[in-house]
Enzyme design. Structure first.
Site, PDB file in Angstrom:
ATOM      1  N   TYR A  32       0.823  -1.210   0.000  1.00  0.00           N
ATOM      2  CA  TYR A  32       0.000   0.000   0.000  1.00  0.00           C
ATOM      3  C   TYR A  32       0.855   1.257   0.000  1.00  0.00           C
ATOM      4  O   TYR A  32       2.076   1.198   0.196  1.00  0.00           O
ATOM      5  CB  TYR A  32      -0.944  -0.003   1.210  1.00  0.00           C
ATOM      6  CG  TYR A  32      -0.289   0.335   2.528  1.00  0.00           C
ATOM      7  CD1 TYR A  32       0.540  -0.587   3.186  1.00  0.00           C
ATOM      8  CD2 TYR A  32      -0.470   1.583   3.119  1.00  0.00           C
ATOM      9  CE1 TYR A  32       1.143  -0.270   4.389  1.00  0.00           C
ATOM     10  CE2 TYR A  32       0.134   1.913   4.330  1.00  0.00           C
ATOM     11  CZ  TYR A  32       0.946   0.981   4.958  1.00  0.00           C
ATOM     12  OH  TYR A  32       1.548   1.310   6.143  1.00  0.00           O
ATOM     13  N   ARG A  51       8.253   4.035  -4.737  1.00  0.00           N
ATOM     14  CA  ARG A  51       8.279   3.139  -3.581  1.00  0.00           C
ATOM     15  C   ARG A  51       7.242   2.038  -3.738  1.00  0.00           C
ATOM     16  O   ARG A  51       7.491   0.876  -3.387  1.00  0.00           O
ATOM     17  CB  ARG A  51       8.033   3.917  -2.282  1.00  0.00           C
ATOM     18  CG  ARG A  51       8.162   3.041  -1.049  1.00  0.00           C
ATOM     19  CD  ARG A  51       8.154   3.843   0.234  1.00  0.00           C
ATOM     20  NE  ARG A  51       6.863   4.464   0.484  1.00  0.00           N
ATOM     21  CZ  ARG A  51       6.600   5.248   1.530  1.00  0.00           C
ATOM     22  NH1 ARG A  51       7.560   5.518   2.407  1.00  0.00           N
ATOM     23  NH2 ARG A  51       5.418   5.776   1.694  1.00  0.00           N
ATOM     24  N   ARG A  98      -8.237 -20.168  -0.930  1.00  0.00           N
ATOM     25  CA  ARG A  98      -7.042 -20.031  -0.083  1.00  0.00           C
ATOM     26  C   ARG A  98      -6.006 -21.125  -0.330  1.00  0.00           C
ATOM     27  O   ARG A  98      -6.281 -22.305  -0.173  1.00  0.00           O
ATOM     28  CB  ARG A  98      -7.449 -20.044   1.389  1.00  0.00           C
ATOM     29  CG  ARG A  98      -6.287 -19.734   2.335  1.00  0.00           C
ATOM     30  CD  ARG A  98      -6.756 -19.690   3.761  1.00  0.00           C
ATOM     31  NE  ARG A  98      -5.693 -19.260   4.664  1.00  0.00           N
ATOM     32  CZ  ARG A  98      -4.770 -20.074   5.184  1.00  0.00           C
ATOM     33  NH1 ARG A  98      -4.773 -21.354   4.893  1.00  0.00           N
ATOM     34  NH2 ARG A  98      -3.838 -19.606   5.994  1.00  0.00           N
ATOM     35  N   HIS A 100      -1.402 -21.217  -0.098  1.00  0.00           N
ATOM     36  CA  HIS A 100      -0.211 -20.394   0.114  1.00  0.00           C
ATOM     37  C   HIS A 100       0.386 -19.928  -1.214  1.00  0.00           C
ATOM     38  O   HIS A 100       0.716 -18.760  -1.371  1.00  0.00           O
ATOM     39  CB  HIS A 100       0.851 -21.172   0.906  1.00  0.00           C
ATOM     40  CG  HIS A 100       0.616 -21.174   2.383  1.00  0.00           C
ATOM     41  ND1 HIS A 100      -0.562 -21.602   2.944  1.00  0.00           N
ATOM     42  CD2 HIS A 100       1.405 -20.786   3.429  1.00  0.00           C
ATOM     43  CE1 HIS A 100      -0.479 -21.483   4.268  1.00  0.00           C
ATOM     44  NE2 HIS A 100       0.690 -21.003   4.586  1.00  0.00           N
ATOM     45  N   LYS A 144       6.369  -1.873   2.207  1.00  0.00           N
ATOM     46  CA  LYS A 144       5.156  -1.273   2.788  1.00  0.00           C
ATOM     47  C   LYS A 144       3.996  -2.236   2.539  1.00  0.00           C
ATOM     48  O   LYS A 144       3.175  -2.042   1.646  1.00  0.00           O
ATOM     49  CB  LYS A 144       4.909   0.096   2.153  1.00  0.00           C
ATOM     50  CG  LYS A 144       4.098   1.051   3.042  1.00  0.00           C
ATOM     51  CD  LYS A 144       4.200   2.486   2.563  1.00  0.00           C
ATOM     52  CE  LYS A 144       3.215   3.390   3.271  1.00  0.00           C
ATOM     53  NZ  LYS A 144       3.537   3.680   4.666  1.00  0.00           N
ATOM     54  N   GLU A 177      11.643   2.980  14.507  1.00  0.00           N
ATOM     55  CA  GLU A 177      10.757   4.034  13.984  1.00  0.00           C
ATOM     56  C   GLU A 177       9.453   3.979  14.769  1.00  0.00           C
ATOM     57  O   GLU A 177       9.311   3.172  15.693  1.00  0.00           O
ATOM     58  CB  GLU A 177      10.519   3.856  12.481  1.00  0.00           C
ATOM     59  CG  GLU A 177       9.924   2.518  12.084  1.00  0.00           C
ATOM     60  CD  GLU A 177       9.983   2.284  10.561  1.00  0.00           C
ATOM     61  OE1 GLU A 177       9.922   3.249   9.785  1.00  0.00           O
ATOM     62  OE2 GLU A 177      10.077   1.102  10.172  1.00  0.00           O
ATOM     63  N   LEU A 201      11.065   1.419   7.220  1.00  0.00           N
ATOM     64  CA  LEU A 201      10.421   1.836   5.978  1.00  0.00           C
ATOM     65  C   LEU A 201      11.168   3.041   5.413  1.00  0.00           C
ATOM     66  O   LEU A 201      11.448   3.984   6.152  1.00  0.00           O
ATOM     67  CB  LEU A 201       8.960   2.234   6.262  1.00  0.00           C
ATOM     68  CG  LEU A 201       8.203   2.708   5.026  1.00  0.00           C
ATOM     69  CD1 LEU A 201       7.789   1.520   4.178  1.00  0.00           C
ATOM     70  CD2 LEU A 201       7.006   3.542   5.412  1.00  0.00           C
TER      71      LEU A 201
END
Lengths: 277, 277
Positions: A32, A51, A98, A100, A144, A177, A201
């Site tokens: 995101y 990014r 579902r 993996h 992220k 952070e 990050l």
């Protein structure tokens, strides 16, 4: 027959909206970004797109072109018609039963929200309080990703203790952070912040703060500080996309710079604003 | 005005299905379980419910009673009508506009799928191949949470290398567990597996395997092994809810017990089956 159940409602699997099979929910399998505009202009759009492309590559999400993502962000920004907008968007690997592993031809899901950016003028004027929390996150915090459970648990713990942000401390006793922000200490006139390694990050706001500090002739020291060093720092602040520079006036109960935003943080707020006009 | 965008479709926020605002997707803010039935009977239901309750408590999800979860699992199992069913379910903290902290009255979302359990007879007969991968996960792997990005990336990496499972190795060079399974080595006649600490999921299948080993008079050593020790073990296997005991016949390219399931693993498979009748 395959069945699904959404709350207390049974549904044949083939009638289920694919959103319920999003790997973003099953695994946090997505990445995101959050960006904002100032006065009608998106801030650091290129940096956020770069990014985001790096995050997608790191988790091997393909099947959506970064140019398409950029166009959608621009279309939403235009449609929103807000001068100071906050834009959140994510891409998940896609929807599938579902498992993996994933199929090569899985189609990513894109989702975005746009709303008014928060007004941070009071926080800038008064400062915020923070407290420390163990950094329990995974080893690729440079991505992220949607795996944010340790972040939200730390932030909620801070809120329960009357604090605005949790400052994460690793096993070596060093501050990495904030749960949702970059962290900075001003010690002996120098700006100290963690170096960009895999457990941090690469904050875009940080990038501009380093520029702002350089413009003010403030030396930069890319090194982690301990909670004790932070509590004795001249000034502290956090950086976050939606609010840029926010002074910290209390750290684990200890007042910082007499409990009010100090002169150097104020100078950096002013300097940062020059980037946003 | 607030807007959302789902793929290329703009939607006013108030018209958006709350499923798009699920904190399960935003943060991986939820916990899950997988259980199965053998011949019409759910296996270890109480144990799975107890672990699920522990996971919910660990991430502070309230607002849904564990008794309600159990009733829904039983209702779905009844409706599914499968003798050998695989049931997946998760509870997320709920749907809300994205914010790290949550409101006290947020209502959790429940989601379940039921399908035929996989037939693992071939894997039991032939064994599977595994390869090692760095354990990049967070520090609370004892919680069965939706933050599974490191797991799926490791599993996909294993699949790309032609292997069926990734075996995770921590910074100390010790095997913790598989990306989606518990890991066991038989060395000198003893069953070795990692002790249950915060970086290991308390596997329910593991619990029954330890009982099966005890029934066979096999000594248990709760200690981690290195990849080198594993590659030289007499026998290896993994344990997973949907398939119970699966022999490992190749480890990082090295054949284990001449590349075929060994006698002790076979004995444990037989012993385990006694629990499932």
């Amino acid at each position: 027959m395959k069945l699904a159940m959404v709350n207390d409602r049974l549904v044949p699997m083939e009638q289920l909206d694919p959103v319920y099979l999003d790997r973003g929910t099953y695994f946090g399998d997505g990445v995101y970004e959050v960006l904002r505009s100032y006065n009608g202009k998106l801030f650091a759009l290129d940096e956020h797109m770069a990014r985001f492309a790096a995050s997608m590559a790191a988790v091997r999400i393909t099947g959506i072109d970064i140019g398409v993502v950029r166009e959608r962000v621009l279309a939403a920004f235009k449609a929103g018609g807000m001068a100071n907008a906050k834009i959140y968007f994510h891409v998940t690997r896609g929807s599938a039963p579902r498992n993996h592993t994933w199929e090569k031809d899985i189609m990513p899901n894109f989702f975005l929200t746009i709303s008014e950016a928060p007004d941070s003028s009071k926080e800038k004027a008064r400062g915020i309080t923070v407290c420390t929390h163990p950094d329990l996150r995974w080893k690729r915090c440079d991505i992220k990703s949607l795996n944010l459970l340790p972040n939200i648990l730390a932030r909620q713990d801070a809120a329960d203790r009357g604090c605005d942000e949790a400052i994460l401390v690793d096993d070596a006793g060093l501050i990495t952070e904030g749960a949702g922000s970059a962290f900075f200490a001003i010690i002996g006139g120098a700006l100290c912040t963690a170096p960009l390694v895999a457990n941090i990050l690469p904050s875009i706001t940080r990038h501009f703060i380093v520029k702002a500090a350089a413009n003010r002739g403030m030396p930069i020291q890319e090194q982690c500080v301990t909670p004790e060093q932070a509590a004795h720092a001249d000034e502290l602040f956090i950086a976050v996309t939606t609010k840029d520079v926010i002074p910290v006036v209390k750290f684990d109960g200890t007042p910082i710079s007499q409990g009010i935003p100090g002169p150097r943080v104020k100078a950096l707020i002013t300097e940062f604003q020059k980037f946003t006009v």
